[in-house]
Design a protein around this motif. Structure first.
Motif, PDB file in Angstrom:
ATOM      1  N   LEU A 106      -4.367   5.100   1.466  1.00 51.47           N
ATOM      2  CA  LEU A 106      -3.034   5.345   2.681  1.00 51.47           C
ATOM      3  C   LEU A 106      -2.683   6.315   3.898  1.00 51.47           C
ATOM      4  CD1 LEU A 106       0.007   4.552   2.535  1.00 51.47           C
ATOM      5  CD2 LEU A 106       0.370   5.670   0.984  1.00 51.47           C
TER       6      LEU A 106
ATOM      7  N   TYR B 199      -0.250   9.205  -0.345  1.00 49.05           N
ATOM      8  CA  TYR B 199      -0.728   9.754   0.242  1.00 49.05           C
ATOM      9  C   TYR B 199      -2.566   9.845   0.648  1.00 49.05           C
ATOM     10  CZ  TYR B 199      -1.440  11.806   5.606  1.00 49.05           C
ATOM     11  OH  TYR B 199      -2.371  11.377   6.398  1.00 49.05           O
TER      12      TYR B 199
ATOM     13  N   PHE C 239      -4.725   0.951   5.660  1.00 51.52           N
ATOM     14  CA  PHE C 239      -5.273   1.124   4.801  1.00 51.52           C
ATOM     15  C   PHE C 239      -6.332   0.827   4.429  1.00 51.52           C
ATOM     16  CE2 PHE C 239      -2.646  -2.135   5.682  1.00 51.52           C
ATOM     17  CZ  PHE C 239      -2.863  -3.216   5.111  1.00 51.52           C
TER      18      PHE C 239
ATOM     19  N   ILE D 236       1.689   2.320   9.832  1.00 49.60           N
ATOM     20  CA  ILE D 236       0.606   2.844   7.823  1.00 49.60           C
ATOM     21  C   ILE D 236      -0.575   1.634   8.067  1.00 49.60           C
ATOM     22  CG2 ILE D 236       1.148   1.628   5.477  1.00 49.60           C
ATOM     23  CD1 ILE D 236       3.826   2.073   5.638  1.00 49.60           C
TER      24      ILE D 236
ATOM     25  N   PHE E  11       0.476  -1.264   0.044  1.00 50.24           N
ATOM     26  CA  PHE E  11      -0.027  -0.048  -0.041  1.00 50.24           C
ATOM     27  C   PHE E  11       0.669   1.120  -0.224  1.00 50.24           C
ATOM     28  CE2 PHE E  11      -3.252  -3.366   0.828  1.00 50.24           C
ATOM     29  CZ  PHE E  11      -4.365  -2.490   0.436  1.00 50.24           C
ATOM     30  N   ASN E  12       2.052   0.867   0.972  1.00 42.82           N
ATOM     31  CA  ASN E  12       3.114   2.173   0.842  1.00 42.82           C
ATOM     32  C   ASN E  12       3.485   2.517  -0.596  1.00 42.82           C
ATOM     33  OD1 ASN E  12       4.132   4.771   2.355  1.00 42.82           O
ATOM     34  ND2 ASN E  12       5.946   3.206   2.616  1.00 42.82           N
TER      35      ASN E  12
END
Length: 170
Positions: free
Chosen positions: A59, A44, A132, A130, A38-39
């Motif tokens: 994200l 973002y 998501f 993080i 996801f990163n």
């Protein structure tokens, strides 16, 4: 999972414990792989609908704890939550090694250890966690974003409650 609960004759505490720590390691790896995906694949704040009016992938970065608690506290919370995760994981791990937990409690502890350390990795590498997964209802209600580690921590906590309800208190 039942096999992980059975104890072979002469089996050492270390070997028995290794089963539970392997589950924690699997949780960490699964958590980190999803966060890497996801990163690297989302910008973002980007949202992608998965189930209309119910579930998005997005994200987001969380410098605090669950539900962004203390997110704007100035940075000290990173060290506090990292220390807390190590302390709780150490305490749970000690009980796994000691053999004082039931099978269900060992599983719960493994999930919590894996989830807590998965989020610690984020804090140490990125300075934030993080997230998501975004559950919502239409456009009117949004649950705070979370991740795989958070999910395992919650399931582990629920299993602990279930285990405590199953056993008579002394």
């Amino acid at each position: 999972m039942l096999k992980a609960c059975s104890v072979a004759a002469g089996e050492s505490a270390a070997k028995r414990s290794l089963r539970w720590f392997t589950i924690a390691l699997i949780v960490i790896v699964l958590d980190q792989l999803t966060k890497i995906y996801f990163n690297g694949s989302y910008q973002y704040g980007e949202q992608r609908e998965v189930i209309p009016a119910v579930l998005n992938f997005t994200l987001l970065y969380n410098p605090g704890a669950a539900f962004s608690f203390l997110a704007g506290a100035g940075g000290w919370q990173k060290f506090f939550f990292t220390g807390l995760a190590f302390a709780v994981s150490g305490w749970l791990g000690w009980h796994i090694v000691k053999g004082s937990f039931s099978c269900l409690m060992n599983l719960a502890a493994s999930f919590i250890i894996g989830g807590a350390l998965g989020n610690v990795i984020d804090r140490l590498i990125h300075g934030h966690v993080i997230d998501f997964i975004q559950v919502h209802w239409q456009q009117s209600w949004y649950y705070p974003a979370f991740n795989v580690a958070d999910s395992f921590i919650c399931v582990g906590a629920a299993l602990m409650v279930l285990d405590s309800l199953r056993k008579p208190q002394h």
